[in-house]
Scaffold this motif. Structure first.
Motif, PDB file in Angstrom:
ATOM      1  N   PRO A  88       0.851  -1.201   0.000  1.00  0.00           N
ATOM      2  CA  PRO A  88       0.000   0.000   0.000  1.00  0.00           C
ATOM      3  C   PRO A  88       0.887   1.251   0.000  1.00  0.00           C
ATOM      4  N   ASN A  89       0.428   2.299  -0.639  1.00  0.00           N
ATOM      5  CA  ASN A  89       1.143   3.585  -0.687  1.00  0.00           C
ATOM      6  C   ASN A  89       2.483   3.536  -1.427  1.00  0.00           C
ATOM      7  N   ALA A  90       2.716   2.497  -2.210  1.00  0.00           N
ATOM      8  CA  ALA A  90       3.966   2.441  -2.977  1.00  0.00           C
ATOM      9  C   ALA A  90       3.880   3.353  -4.198  1.00  0.00           C
ATOM     10  N   GLY A  91       2.640   3.718  -4.570  1.00  0.00           N
ATOM     11  CA  GLY A  91       2.458   4.576  -5.748  1.00  0.00           C
ATOM     12  C   GLY A  91       1.915   3.812  -6.949  1.00  0.00           C
ATOM     13  N   LYS A  92       1.290   2.676  -6.703  1.00  0.00           N
ATOM     14  CA  LYS A  92       0.787   1.851  -7.811  1.00  0.00           C
ATOM     15  C   LYS A  92      -0.242   2.586  -8.655  1.00  0.00           C
ATOM     16  N   SER A  93      -1.221   3.216  -7.960  1.00  0.00           N
ATOM     17  CA  SER A  93      -2.284   3.892  -8.716  1.00  0.00           C
ATOM     18  C   SER A  93      -1.738   5.120  -9.437  1.00  0.00           C
ATOM     19  N   THR A  94      -0.717   5.751  -8.840  1.00  0.00           N
ATOM     20  CA  THR A  94      -0.096   6.910  -9.497  1.00  0.00           C
ATOM     21  C   THR A  94       0.581   6.450 -10.794  1.00  0.00           C
ATOM     22  N   ALA A 109      -4.339   8.406  -3.034  1.00  0.00           N
ATOM     23  CA  ALA A 109      -4.371   9.139  -1.771  1.00  0.00           C
ATOM     24  C   ALA A 109      -3.277   8.644  -0.840  1.00  0.00           C
ATOM     25  N   GLY A 110      -2.946   9.497   0.138  1.00  0.00           N
ATOM     26  CA  GLY A 110      -1.810   9.210   1.012  1.00  0.00           C
ATOM     27  C   GLY A 110      -2.155   8.327   2.194  1.00  0.00           C
ATOM     28  N   PHE A 125      -4.429   1.241   1.343  1.00  0.00           N
ATOM     29  CA  PHE A 125      -5.659   0.629   0.819  1.00  0.00           C
ATOM     30  C   PHE A 125      -6.626   1.643   0.218  1.00  0.00           C
ATOM     31  N   THR A 126      -6.079   2.622  -0.476  1.00  0.00           N
ATOM     32  CA  THR A 126      -6.923   3.536  -1.236  1.00  0.00           C
ATOM     33  C   THR A 126      -7.642   2.726  -2.317  1.00  0.00           C
ATOM     34  N   THR A 127      -6.865   1.874  -2.974  1.00  0.00           N
ATOM     35  CA  THR A 127      -7.451   1.023  -4.012  1.00  0.00           C
ATOM     36  C   THR A 127      -8.016  -0.230  -3.350  1.00  0.00           C
ATOM     37  N   ASP A 143       8.625  10.580   1.928  1.00  0.00           N
ATOM     38  CA  ASP A 143       7.681  11.675   2.113  1.00  0.00           C
ATOM     39  C   ASP A 143       6.996  11.408   3.443  1.00  0.00           C
ATOM     40  N   ASN A 198       9.927   3.471  -7.567  1.00  0.00           N
ATOM     41  CA  ASN A 198       9.257   4.779  -7.593  1.00  0.00           C
ATOM     42  C   ASN A 198      10.072   5.755  -6.736  1.00  0.00           C
ATOM     43  N   VAL A 199      10.869   6.592  -7.414  1.00  0.00           N
ATOM     44  CA  VAL A 199      11.821   7.466  -6.712  1.00  0.00           C
ATOM     45  C   VAL A 199      11.246   8.875  -6.515  1.00  0.00           C
TER      46      VAL A 199
HETATM   47  N1  GTP Z   1       6.421  12.371  -3.000  1.00  0.00           N
HETATM   48  C1  GTP Z   1       5.917  11.423  -3.774  1.00  0.00           C
HETATM   49  N2  GTP Z   1       4.692  10.971  -3.523  1.00  0.00           N
HETATM   50  C2  GTP Z   1       4.196   9.998  -4.303  1.00  0.00           C
HETATM   51  C3  GTP Z   1       4.913   9.441  -5.381  1.00  0.00           C
HETATM   52  N3  GTP Z   1       4.162   8.483  -5.948  1.00  0.00           N
HETATM   53  C4  GTP Z   1       3.009   8.434  -5.264  1.00  0.00           C
HETATM   54  N4  GTP Z   1       3.025   9.361  -4.266  1.00  0.00           N
HETATM   55  C5  GTP Z   1       1.966   9.641  -3.297  1.00  0.00           C
HETATM   56  O1  GTP Z   1       1.828   8.532  -2.450  1.00  0.00           O
HETATM   57  C6  GTP Z   1       0.472   8.352  -2.076  1.00  0.00           C
HETATM   58  C7  GTP Z   1       0.023   6.948  -2.428  1.00  0.00           C
HETATM   59  O2  GTP Z   1      -0.012   6.822  -3.833  1.00  0.00           O
HETATM   60  P1  GTP Z   1      -0.994   5.792  -4.564  1.00  0.00           P
HETATM   61  O3  GTP Z   1      -0.673   5.831  -6.011  1.00  0.00           O
HETATM   62  O4  GTP Z   1      -2.389   6.008  -4.133  1.00  0.00           O
HETATM   63  O5  GTP Z   1      -0.435   4.453  -3.925  1.00  0.00           O
HETATM   64  P2  GTP Z   1      -0.976   2.960  -4.084  1.00  0.00           P
HETATM   65  O6  GTP Z   1       0.231   2.090  -4.124  1.00  0.00           O
HETATM   66  O7  GTP Z   1      -1.930   2.862  -5.206  1.00  0.00           O
HETATM   67  O8  GTP Z   1      -1.693   2.749  -2.691  1.00  0.00           O
HETATM   68  P3  GTP Z   1      -2.933   1.789  -2.289  1.00  0.00           P
HETATM   69  O9  GTP Z   1      -3.988   1.893  -3.335  1.00  0.00           O
HETATM   70  O10 GTP Z   1      -3.382   2.359  -0.990  1.00  0.00           O
HETATM   71  O11 GTP Z   1      -2.360   0.432  -2.153  1.00  0.00           O
HETATM   72  C8  GTP Z   1      -0.306   9.441  -2.804  1.00  0.00           C
HETATM   73  O12 GTP Z   1      -0.484  10.521  -1.908  1.00  0.00           O
HETATM   74  C9  GTP Z   1       0.614   9.837  -3.941  1.00  0.00           C
HETATM   75  O13 GTP Z   1       0.421  11.179  -4.350  1.00  0.00           O
HETATM   76  C10 GTP Z   1       6.224   9.951  -5.652  1.00  0.00           C
HETATM   77  O14 GTP Z   1       6.909   9.536  -6.597  1.00  0.00           O
HETATM   78  N5  GTP Z   1       6.665  10.932  -4.810  1.00  0.00           N
END
Ligand code: GTP
Ligand code: MG
Length: 365
Positions: free
Chosen positions: A9-15, A28-29, A32-34, A107, A205-206
């Protein structure tokens, strides 16, 4: 053919998913947003298509595509149902390849589920859950085979031996894809789609500033990938998602300012495309230049069938020229005059970069 995006979670997958597909999934930050997985289509960036279009004078270009699925985050214990465990694993079972997103960015506003960014630990957490889920699958197969053995089926001996081999490899942390099983051994798995059998690429994801810490993190990800014979790509999902939202001219300028030649995501999409064992052929009919994706090893009639089933059924011949040769010739017509267009039959195996004009009963493509 589908590629699943997995990670903590929060690794940035959806981004990453949004930047690739522009599908607008919720980001979202918090973990388990997704929950329900998101599906989107990405165009495969391929310079060749645009070069062909320029030479042939196509008004329209249609790229090849890859389907991506953004899957819920995975946590320790997922294989036992923790987090969104079972749901998550079910989605992975259906994909053909995996993009494993690893968090390198730091972050403090975005919590890491285990406190701190640690790529090695994070990758191992995910891979362990995949292996545990596979062990459970193999155990079920072992139970079934033992049942058959008890009722007198003698052929189960080799099946049981293979299953034991796979299980002990998984217990030692070796993914199924690295076992090099023979076709017969694979048959023992009775079509079970093991998660660790799927080809994978790691995406680090850097942070936006590609700091020292990011580089160190990426090196660790790359080393793990290399040990598995997998690819690793470094991107800033945040930067990529900003680029994806810009009009194309501004995006190009932004990319140049960053000292890049193209968005980092292009590498991810192309790597995913190769992971699926796909190649591209091109058609240039009716003012429309189009890239088509097919499995490596596909023969000409089946390639024609991608365009229309009638073309497969009525397949006669394929006129074929490699894209680079077509560029040199300037047109199909000139290439034909110079004898550089080959006439291929139904056994021809289509090659990556072929430009094809199909002849079929009822017309030409
Ligand atoms: N600073 C920074 N924030 C990022 C980066 N990529 C994603 N984020 C932030 O990290 C948070 C989580 O990103 P998501 O893309 O929702 O992560 P996810 O892996 O889909 O998370 P879940 O759906 O909860 O499993 C969001 O607030 C994004 O804006 C990045 O490269 N840099
Ligand atoms: Mg998400």
């Amino acid at each position: 053919m589908e590629v699943g995006i997995i990670g903590l979670p929060n690794a940035g997958k959806s981004t990453v998913f949004n930047a690739i597909t522009r599908a607008g999934a919720e980001v979202a930050g918090y973990p388990f947003t997704t929950i329900e997985s998101n599906m989107g289509i990405a165009a495969v960036p391929d310079e060749r298509l645009y070069k062909i279009a320029e030479v042939v004078g196509c008004k329209k270009t249609i790229p090849a595509t890859v389907k991506f699925i953004d899957i819920a985050g995975l946590v320790r214990g997922a294989s036992r149902g923790e987090g969104l465990g079972n749901q998550f694993l079910g989605y992975i079972r259906n994909v053909d390849a995996i993009v494993h997103v690893v968090r390198c960015f730091s972050d403090e506003n975005i919590p890491h589920v285990y406190g701190a960014v640690d790529p090695k630990e994070d990758i191992e957490t995910i891979n362990l859950e995949l292996a545990l889920a596979d062990i459970a699958t193999v155990d079920r197969l072992i139970d079934k085979a033992q049942g058959r053995a008890k009722s007198g089926d003698k052929d189960t001996k080799s099946t049981l031996a293979t299953l034991a081999k796979v299980k002990s490899a998984l217990q030692e942390g070796t993914p199924m894809r690295l076992l090099g099983l023979s076709g017969d051994e694979r048959a023992a798995l009775a079509g079970a789609s093991l998660l660790t059998d799927k080809p994978v690429i790691y995406v680090a994801n850097v942070s936006e500033d590609f700091s020292e810490a990011d580089r160190a993190c990426f090196s660790k990800v790359a080393a793990i990938a290399e040990a598995e014979g997998a690819d690793a790509v470094e991107i800033s999902a945040k930067v990529e998602s900003e680029i994806a939202e810009l009009p194309s001219e501004e995006a190009e300028e932004f990319i140049r300012d960053l000292g890049l030649e193209e968005p980092g995501l292009n590498k991810v999409i192309r790597a995913a495309f190769h992971l699926l064992n796909l190649i591209t052929f091109f058609t240039t009919e009716s003012g429309e230049c189009r890239a088509w994706q097919i499995k490596k090893g596909t023969r000409a009639p089946q390639a024609a069938g991608k365009i229309h089933t009638d073309m497969e059924r009525g397949f006669i011949k394929a006129e074929v020229i490699n894209w680079a040769n077509l560029l040199e010739e300037g047109s199909f017509h000139a290439a034909r005059e110079h004898g550089h267009v080959r006439l291929e039959g139904k056994d021809y195996i289509v090659q990556d970069g072929d430009v094809i004009l199909f002849r079929f009963s009822g017309g030409r493509s």
